[in-house]
Write a protein that holds these residues in place. Sequence first.
Motif, short mmCIF file in Angstrom:
data_model
loop_
_atom_site.label_atom_id
_atom_site.label_comp_id
_atom_site.label_asym_id
_atom_site.label_seq_id
_atom_site.Cartn_x
_atom_site.Cartn_y
_atom_site.Cartn_z
N UNK A 54 0.82 -1.22 0.00
CA UNK A 54 0.00 0.00 0.00
C UNK A 54 0.85 1.27 0.00
N UNK A 55 2.16 1.11 0.08
CA UNK A 55 3.05 2.26 0.02
C UNK A 55 3.16 3.06 1.31
N UNK A 56 2.67 2.50 2.43
CA UNK A 56 2.68 3.26 3.68
C UNK A 56 4.10 3.49 4.21
N UNK A 57 5.04 2.63 3.83
CA UNK A 57 6.41 2.81 4.30
C UNK A 57 7.25 3.65 3.34
N UNK A 58 6.66 4.02 2.23
CA UNK A 58 7.41 4.73 1.20
C UNK A 58 8.22 3.75 0.36
N UNK A 59 9.32 4.21 -0.21
CA UNK A 59 10.20 3.33 -0.97
C UNK A 59 11.00 2.46 0.00
N UNK A 60 11.01 1.17 -0.26
CA UNK A 60 11.74 0.25 0.62
C UNK A 60 13.24 0.34 0.30
N UNK A 61 14.02 0.73 1.31
CA UNK A 61 15.47 0.89 1.13
C UNK A 61 16.24 -0.37 1.54
N UNK A 62 15.74 -1.07 2.57
CA UNK A 62 16.44 -2.29 2.98
C UNK A 62 15.51 -3.21 3.76
N UNK A 63 15.82 -4.50 3.71
CA UNK A 63 15.15 -5.51 4.54
C UNK A 63 16.24 -6.40 5.12
N UNK A 94 9.40 -6.41 12.67
CA UNK A 94 8.45 -7.51 12.78
C UNK A 94 9.11 -8.68 13.51
N UNK A 95 8.48 -9.11 14.58
CA UNK A 95 8.94 -10.28 15.33
C UNK A 95 7.99 -11.43 15.03
N UNK A 96 8.46 -12.41 14.27
CA UNK A 96 7.60 -13.53 13.87
C UNK A 96 7.18 -14.40 15.04
N UNK A 97 8.05 -14.52 16.05
CA UNK A 97 7.78 -15.45 17.13
C UNK A 97 6.54 -15.02 17.92
N UNK A 98 6.48 -13.75 18.30
CA UNK A 98 5.29 -13.31 19.04
C UNK A 98 4.32 -12.52 18.17
N UNK A 99 4.58 -12.51 16.85
CA UNK A 99 3.69 -11.86 15.88
C UNK A 99 3.43 -10.40 16.24
N UNK A 100 4.49 -9.71 16.66
CA UNK A 100 4.35 -8.30 17.00
C UNK A 100 4.95 -7.42 15.90
N UNK A 101 4.37 -6.23 15.73
CA UNK A 101 4.82 -5.27 14.74
C UNK A 101 5.08 -3.94 15.43
N UNK A 102 6.25 -3.39 15.22
CA UNK A 102 6.61 -2.09 15.78
C UNK A 102 6.93 -1.14 14.65
N UNK A 103 6.10 -0.11 14.50
CA UNK A 103 6.30 0.86 13.42
C UNK A 103 7.10 2.05 13.92
N UNK A 104 8.12 2.43 13.18
CA UNK A 104 8.92 3.61 13.50
C UNK A 104 8.50 4.71 12.53
N UNK A 116 7.18 -0.83 23.77
CA UNK A 116 6.41 -1.63 24.73
C UNK A 116 4.92 -1.59 24.41
N UNK A 117 4.44 -0.40 24.02
CA UNK A 117 3.02 -0.27 23.68
C UNK A 117 2.67 -1.08 22.44
N UNK A 118 3.57 -1.08 21.44
CA UNK A 118 3.34 -1.84 20.21
C UNK A 118 3.29 -3.33 20.51
#
Length: 385
Positions: free
Chosen positions: A136-145, A252-262, A281-283
């Motif tokens: 959806x382009x919410x992160x903009x252009x992806x620079x690295x993974x 993204x932490x696959x083990x606990x299925x958590x997502x933290x957006x910066x 912590x809130x995320x």
Amino acid sequence: MVVQTAVVGAGTVSRSHLAGVRKHPDMELVAVCDLDEQRARERAREFGTMAVTDYTELLEELDCVHVCTPVQTHFEIAKRAIEAGVAVIIEKPSTVTAEEVEKLEELATEHDVPATVIHNHLFYPAVRKVRRLIDDGELGEIRSVNTLYAGLTPPDMVNRGSWVFELPGGEFEEGLPHPIYSLLGIGGLPASEADLSAQTVLSREYEDDFSYDQAQVQYVSRDGALCNVTMLSGTLSQRLHVVTGSEQSVILDEINQSIYRIDEEYTNSVVTRSKKGFDLSAAQLRSTLENAKSVAVSRFDDSWEAKAKTDSHAAIFGEFVEAIEGDGEVPVSLEQSRWTIRVLEEIRKSARRRVGDLEAMAGDETDTAEPTTDLDAEATVDAEL
């Protein structure tokens, strides 16, 4: 349309396929097949279906075949099914070589038959959410993974069967498709084979002749993103993806299925740096609550739709049935699978190169060592005295 389906291979992994087929409202389980007749009968009784030892006898009445056998047999089984006009879902890794996947691609196109591969980690709820953010382009252009899969099974342990010992990396190598296809699915496919590189390490000695138990792969994606995956055995488990975009970033932490957006700058002051810890912590708390809610809903909602939201195999089966019915694309393309195997081949090549370099170094040391004569030995003794 009810998709007539058989599962070929009655080993451990077949349970996920058999349970998914039996649960899907548009799939009918016709049979489970295994060369071991006793094992086929046991699995057939467990899932209330027919047991056979030769899947080819059923091809005329099937719409779909699930290939759950050892990887060395995947190509021939899938090839026979596709040539008979039967759609195939192949367990990972799809084949032994990238050339074999390419042949299956050609056959699937020639016979107009849907074919897909079980890259189920890409269909975990949190991973699907991150992929939507990217699309959806919410992160903009992806620079690295940057992906880290630590705590993978060591080469000498048996999870799938003794056939894994035929692989250069043993059981460790059998598990590598998961982190590889995860990076490909999140970061995008490589721009070219020239942009692909791999390094391997053998961290300790084993009784069997394994050539590596740690690996790392880098490439540049077609969209210009720097992509990296580190795969380790013999450590505590971690499954992390750090996706850096021009507008936002995601952890993204696959083990606990958590997502933290910066989505803001945290380095401006001590206050904002402290805020990052609070936001993290809130995320994690939000993700935990969302996961708990999904689990709770799935316990009370026995529908296929609820199952597909939380079960990665079910999500793949659902999309594949739509592809068979002509209402959508296959969930995982054979192209992505081909790149997965191509990356594996690059890892094997790196391992062979490293072993060759070590052997060459050992040979050089042997060749350059000066033989000690009796006279030299006597002179050494005299010098010591």
